[in-house]
Design an enzyme around this catalytic site. Sequence first.
Site, mmCIF file in Angstrom:
data_model
loop_
_atom_site.group_PDB
_atom_site.id
_atom_site.type_symbol
_atom_site.label_atom_id
_atom_site.label_comp_id
_atom_site.label_asym_id
_atom_site.label_seq_id
_atom_site.Cartn_x
_atom_site.Cartn_y
_atom_site.Cartn_z
ATOM 1 N N HIS A 44 0.842 -1.365 -0.093
ATOM 2 C CA HIS A 44 -0.039 -0.073 0.184
ATOM 3 C C HIS A 44 0.801 1.147 -0.003
ATOM 4 O O HIS A 44 0.261 2.463 -0.078
ATOM 5 C CB HIS A 44 -0.916 -0.090 1.229
ATOM 6 C CG HIS A 44 -2.195 -0.697 0.872
ATOM 7 N ND1 HIS A 44 -3.401 -0.156 0.313
ATOM 8 C CD2 HIS A 44 -2.556 -2.044 1.456
ATOM 9 C CE1 HIS A 44 -4.350 -1.156 0.381
ATOM 10 N NE2 HIS A 44 -3.786 -2.350 0.842
ATOM 11 N N LYS B 264 0.709 14.453 1.055
ATOM 12 C CA LYS B 264 -0.431 14.726 0.655
ATOM 13 C C LYS B 264 -0.645 16.390 0.178
ATOM 14 O O LYS B 264 -1.317 16.861 -0.536
ATOM 15 C CB LYS B 264 -1.605 14.608 1.560
ATOM 16 C CG LYS B 264 -1.751 12.845 1.326
ATOM 17 C CD LYS B 264 -3.058 12.407 2.221
ATOM 18 C CE LYS B 264 -3.118 11.001 2.345
ATOM 19 N NZ LYS B 264 -3.812 10.108 1.479
ATOM 20 N N LYS C 38 -8.676 14.325 3.647
ATOM 21 C CA LYS C 38 -7.789 13.105 3.537
ATOM 22 C C LYS C 38 -6.943 13.141 4.855
ATOM 23 O O LYS C 38 -6.890 14.209 5.323
ATOM 24 C CB LYS C 38 -7.193 12.905 2.572
ATOM 25 C CG LYS C 38 -6.401 14.244 1.911
ATOM 26 C CD LYS C 38 -5.635 14.062 0.486
ATOM 27 C CE LYS C 38 -6.612 13.926 -0.599
ATOM 28 N NZ LYS C 38 -6.303 12.887 -1.596
ATOM 29 N N ARG C 39 -6.325 12.087 5.268
ATOM 30 C CA ARG C 39 -5.351 12.153 6.168
ATOM 31 C C ARG C 39 -4.419 13.320 5.973
ATOM 32 O O ARG C 39 -4.092 13.656 4.942
ATOM 33 C CB ARG C 39 -4.272 11.067 6.494
ATOM 34 C CG ARG C 39 -5.362 9.825 7.161
ATOM 35 C CD ARG C 39 -6.013 10.311 8.598
ATOM 36 N NE ARG C 39 -4.931 10.246 9.305
ATOM 37 C CZ ARG C 39 -4.635 9.341 10.566
ATOM 38 N NH1 ARG C 39 -5.557 8.241 10.580
ATOM 39 N NH2 ARG C 39 -3.729 9.417 11.389
ATOM 40 N N THR D 143 -8.229 7.201 -3.175
ATOM 41 C CA THR D 143 -9.732 6.713 -3.519
ATOM 42 C C THR D 143 -10.732 7.666 -3.624
ATOM 43 O O THR D 143 -11.523 7.547 -4.236
ATOM 44 C CB THR D 143 -10.108 5.499 -2.736
ATOM 45 O OG1 THR D 143 -9.853 5.809 -1.243
ATOM 46 C CG2 THR D 143 -9.466 4.227 -3.229
ATOM 47 N N LYS E 247 -14.138 8.618 -5.593
ATOM 48 C CA LYS E 247 -15.392 8.926 -5.201
ATOM 49 C C LYS E 247 -15.951 10.405 -5.710
ATOM 50 O O LYS E 247 -17.120 10.739 -6.218
ATOM 51 C CB LYS E 247 -15.370 9.164 -3.575
ATOM 52 C CG LYS E 247 -14.963 8.079 -2.931
ATOM 53 C CD LYS E 247 -14.740 8.277 -1.296
ATOM 54 C CE LYS E 247 -13.817 6.813 -0.700
ATOM 55 N NZ LYS E 247 -13.161 7.377 0.530
HETATM 56 C C1 LIG Z 1 -12.001 7.619 0.741
HETATM 57 C C2 LIG Z 1 -11.543 7.921 2.342
HETATM 58 C C3 LIG Z 1 -10.201 8.001 2.497
HETATM 59 C C4 LIG Z 1 -9.003 8.041 1.498
HETATM 60 O O1 LIG Z 1 -8.841 9.373 1.228
HETATM 61 P P1 LIG Z 1 -7.669 9.473 0.017
HETATM 62 O O2 LIG Z 1 -7.843 10.863 -0.492
HETATM 63 O O3 LIG Z 1 -7.593 8.555 -0.992
HETATM 64 O O4 LIG Z 1 -6.405 9.621 0.934
HETATM 65 C C5 LIG Z 1 -9.799 8.479 4.041
HETATM 66 N N1 LIG Z 1 -10.744 8.571 4.806
HETATM 67 C C6 LIG Z 1 -12.130 8.527 4.574
HETATM 68 C C7 LIG Z 1 -13.113 8.642 5.681
HETATM 69 C C8 LIG Z 1 -12.605 8.001 3.380
HETATM 70 O O5 LIG Z 1 -13.898 8.018 3.019
#
Ligand SMILES: *Cc1c(COP(=O)(O)O)cnc(C)c1O
Length: 839
Positions: A383, A580, A574-575, A682, A686
């Site tokens: 990952h 990032k 995101k985190r 991911t 979305k």
């Molecule tokens: C989809 C999702 C992530 C992943 O987000 P990235 O932008 O791909 O790092 C993290 N936290 C939550 C709550 C999510 O739904």
Amino acid sequence: MSTRATPSATPRADGPEGDGSGDLLARYGCGPVPFTGHDDALYERRLIFDHVVDLTEAGPRERFEAVAAAIRDVLAQRWVRTQQEHERANPKQVYYLSMEFLIGRSLANNVMNLLLSPLVDDAARRRGLDLAELIEQEPDAGLGNGGLGRLAACFVESMATMALPAIGYGLRYDFGIFRQELRDGCQVEQPDRWLARPDPWEVARPNEAVTVPLGCRFEAHGGEIAVHRGQASHLLGVPYDRPVVGHGGRTINTLRLWKAETPDVFDFGEFSGGDYFGAVSDRVLAETVSRVLYPDDSTPRGRSLRFLQEYFLVACSLDDIVARFLRRGNDWPALADKVAVQLNDTHPALAVAELMRILLDRAGLNWDRAWELTIGTLAYTNHTLLPEALETWPVDLFEALLPRHLEIVYEINRRFLDDVRAAHPGDEAKVGRMSLIEEGPTRKVRMAHLAIVGTHSTNGVAAIHSELLRTRTVPDFAAMFPGRFGNKTNGVTPRRWLLLANPGLAALLTEAVGVGWAADLGKLAAVTPLAEDAGFREHFLAARRAAKLRFVDWIRDRDGIALDPDSIFDAQVKRIHEYKRQLLNVLHVVVCYNRLRDDPGLDPPPRTFLFAGKAAPAYHLAKLIIRLINDVGATLDRDQAARGRLRVAFLPDYSVTLAERLIPASDVSEQISTAGFEASGTSNMKFMMNGALTVGTRDGATIEIAEEVGEENLFLFGLTADQVAGSRGWYEPRWHYEHEPEARRALDLIASGHFNPGEPGRYAPIREALLTHGEPYMHLADLTSYAEAQRCVSDLYADRAGWARKAIINVARSGKFSSDRTIAEYAGSIWGATPCPVA
Ligand SMILES: *Cc1c(COP(=O)(O)O)cnc(C)c1O
């Protein structure tokens, strides 16, 4: 094609009988199904018998529990029937092992996937129940940090939808990811007591508990364990099962989460020694093993209790897997034909040693036979390429807790290094690089090496990531086992992330292409020509507007934050992590702010920059970034130059539920990681599915999004992964600082204390980090091209039709990013598993 002026509230569910009529329930079989005619009775019974409460007195939480319990009653027979069918048919069974499952809420999702929405809406209306209010009562099951855990949740849903015989295995943490509060703009972590009230979805199965032997006794102190060698001990793993409802309700698989307890026999031993207090304390000690999720994302902290958690997951799950395999009448040689185990990152990589132990010591197989079966059964997903995220565990820890496993790891390594030496005589450097053991002051086991050597498949999670894994991270292994390496680009479930999250847009898509898209997202391709249909564009924009207004209401109620729906919603959620690059986003905001201060006549379309995300509690710079975002937001709110034109809002406590509401409301998706650092992402998928336009670097799956939609339908900018890697070593951020006035002014303004007059030096560490020679994330190198991409975003927004065209094309071309596609690839080329439909 015809479209109505207002999209209908709920899309029709997929499937031949998916119109909500009574006979769809026939497919649940097994006798009379509640929620047909006498639905109210079930709900009332649950209220009265479970809560012993007068119907009129029930509070919202009790009403939620009653509705959830009623839904669980509906699915129970189908759940049992799925298991019976898998027992009977003895198909190849898939197991997904993950330390994290970021599930979120289940009520609305289960109602949707059972195709019960029309009936439940109707029943609620007749009873005067406010469903939206009930839904808000359910806490998120936040048993994960971010993308990796959410991926696991999407995967188990897709596997159930596709009728694959699959079980997810994880831990039932008492405390999931911490709740994030903001005090004076600073993150404060609060415990997430998601089990404070009973969870209506889980079923405890104490009679299926498994015993986990350990090589020592231990005490836990603040995330570390102190071992008492020479005294063996045991843990008990008690399974808690949760239903995983496939779309259409035909297959209901299981997510089995383990809770750690003390075996009673162990207590009796203590009692006979008279140590009553010690025995009772040990129970608490055992339970600390599944007490709390480690809140570090992509940066493990190497705490020994975490090692024990990982082993506990592996030992419980493999014991259960082997018991099921044998119960179905299979014999050991058939293991790899009947069982496929996917390891979600290296966290469960001890499965290699544990399965070898079972096959050698319990099945009595010889080494070669055991090794062949182990490799044939297990597969590994990588990952992250961040070096600090590659797990290693001290040999000492193995020795104390798992001495037999260490023996096995050494023997695996001895044989493996013999092969390396045979292939590369005299190349001891290569042997050192590839060894499962890292030599040094503390010798450590390299879990990624163990996972690669001990499985038949290693995959990355996006094309570029798999390529970098092969060519840069572990090239020696890729050369030695070329057939083992592959790619499985991530996906997300379109049920939760589009059908459920965005009912207005979902209804419009259903009108356009029929009901089948939710279970076959490729069908959305048929929407592409509608981008040229002015009428459809208006309906599309109306649906997006509705989602925006819904979110504005929801976030006002939740946090008291007032957002302007007439501004562009530009979201980075995101985190919080340096790679990032939330800082790049902030720098650009400050660039925009300086432009407005310089020229009050400027008239860009108003923008709201939305941020959300948690920082690992010990990641000080990430926490400082959160504070900076909040300070900038507060300053802009006070400044006449920005008012009504430029806003920043940090939305606290990012979660699956917040994501479900925010993503459909967002116009712009920020995917701006330093190229080569984001494995896949991911949230990018979305957002795309919901019609946001991406501003992004050529990183992770964003590259594949660009391939699907065409580069003209998103905003790519910045250095490529090759350029980033090529300038490592000589990159000099000061060059940009000295030659790019907007970058310099933005950084100077942050460092000047303008956003934090009370404590002017607060952001010195950020300035320092950004200007350090060789700054690894290359913020300043990309700022100019980022700002240019953002200028294009603003220009396009003024062109309503042009924007809608691109957004529609993004939705239409999102088919590849369904987790159904990802799972089909895993099933076909790694697991060799096929659907086992339940009649
Ligand atoms: C989809 C999702 C992530 C992943 O987000 P990235 O932008 O791909 O790092 C993290 N936290 C939550 C709550 C999510 O739904």
